[in-house]
Motif scaffolding. Structure first.
Motif, short mmCIF file in Angstrom:
data_model
loop_
_atom_site.label_atom_id
_atom_site.label_comp_id
_atom_site.label_asym_id
_atom_site.label_seq_id
_atom_site.Cartn_x
_atom_site.Cartn_y
_atom_site.Cartn_z
N MET A 1 -32.04 -49.42 41.85
CA MET A 1 -32.07 -48.77 40.52
C MET A 1 -31.24 -49.62 39.46
SD MET A 1 -30.59 -45.01 39.41
CE MET A 1 -31.75 -44.13 40.25
N LYS A 2 -31.94 -49.82 38.49
CA LYS A 2 -31.49 -50.64 37.50
C LYS A 2 -30.27 -50.00 36.58
CE LYS A 2 -35.58 -50.91 35.20
NZ LYS A 2 -36.35 -51.39 34.26
N ALA A 9 -30.30 -41.49 34.75
CA ALA A 9 -30.10 -40.35 35.83
C ALA A 9 -28.85 -39.56 35.60
CB ALA A 9 -30.08 -40.87 37.23
N VAL A 10 -27.88 -40.25 35.19
CA VAL A 10 -26.56 -39.60 35.24
C VAL A 10 -26.56 -38.39 33.88
CG1 VAL A 10 -24.06 -39.83 34.34
CG2 VAL A 10 -25.12 -41.30 36.18
N LYS A 72 -38.00 -33.29 37.38
CA LYS A 72 -39.11 -33.89 37.39
C LYS A 72 -38.78 -35.43 37.01
CE LYS A 72 -43.98 -34.73 35.52
NZ LYS A 72 -44.79 -34.17 34.69
N ALA A 73 -37.90 -35.51 35.99
CA ALA A 73 -37.52 -36.82 35.26
C ALA A 73 -36.52 -37.39 36.35
CB ALA A 73 -36.89 -36.54 34.03
N LEU A 74 -35.74 -36.55 36.90
CA LEU A 74 -34.97 -37.19 38.03
C LEU A 74 -35.64 -37.82 39.41
CD1 LEU A 74 -31.85 -34.68 37.82
CD2 LEU A 74 -31.59 -37.14 37.35
N LEU A 77 -37.05 -41.15 38.77
CA LEU A 77 -36.00 -42.10 38.86
C LEU A 77 -35.55 -42.35 40.44
CD1 LEU A 77 -33.85 -41.41 35.68
CD2 LEU A 77 -35.44 -43.07 36.11
N GLY A 78 -36.32 -41.48 41.24
CA GLY A 78 -35.98 -41.51 42.60
C GLY A 78 -34.63 -40.80 43.15
N VAL A 79 -34.24 -39.81 42.20
CA VAL A 79 -33.06 -39.08 42.35
C VAL A 79 -33.58 -37.74 42.73
CG1 VAL A 79 -30.78 -38.18 41.61
CG2 VAL A 79 -31.63 -40.53 40.63
N THR A 80 -32.81 -37.19 43.73
CA THR A 80 -33.31 -35.59 44.24
C THR A 80 -31.81 -34.75 43.56
OG1 THR A 80 -34.11 -36.42 46.44
CG2 THR A 80 -33.23 -34.01 46.27
#
Length: 81
Positions: A1-2, A9-10, A72-74, A77-80
């Protein structure tokens, strides 16, 4: 993740947590007041019980939509959550 994705994500996770907290407070029937004004010039608008419940239901539904959008947005980004 960049790094920029991590930052995003935070921010999303914080926003999601705020949305969940507000939704849960409304669902727990915390006092809901409608006020208008700023500083020392705040007036409370008195609502009927049925109107308060309509507003509460609408706000809970809206927070649920925001939480779904946050999820959905998370996920993008590959975040659960």
């Amino acid at each position: 993740m960049k790094a920029s994705d991590l930052e995003k994500a935070v921010k999303l996770a914080r926003t999601r947590a705020q949305n969940v907290a507000m939704r849960d407070r409304l669902a727990a029937y915390e006092t809901l007041t409608l006020s208008i004004g700023d500083g020392g010039k705040v007036s409370e608008i008195v609502m009927s019980v049925s109107w308060v419940e309509d507003v509460r239901r609408a706000l809970i539904a809206d927070f649920n939509r925001h939480i779904e959008a946050n999820d959905k947005a998370l996920a993008e980004l590959g975040v659960t959550p």
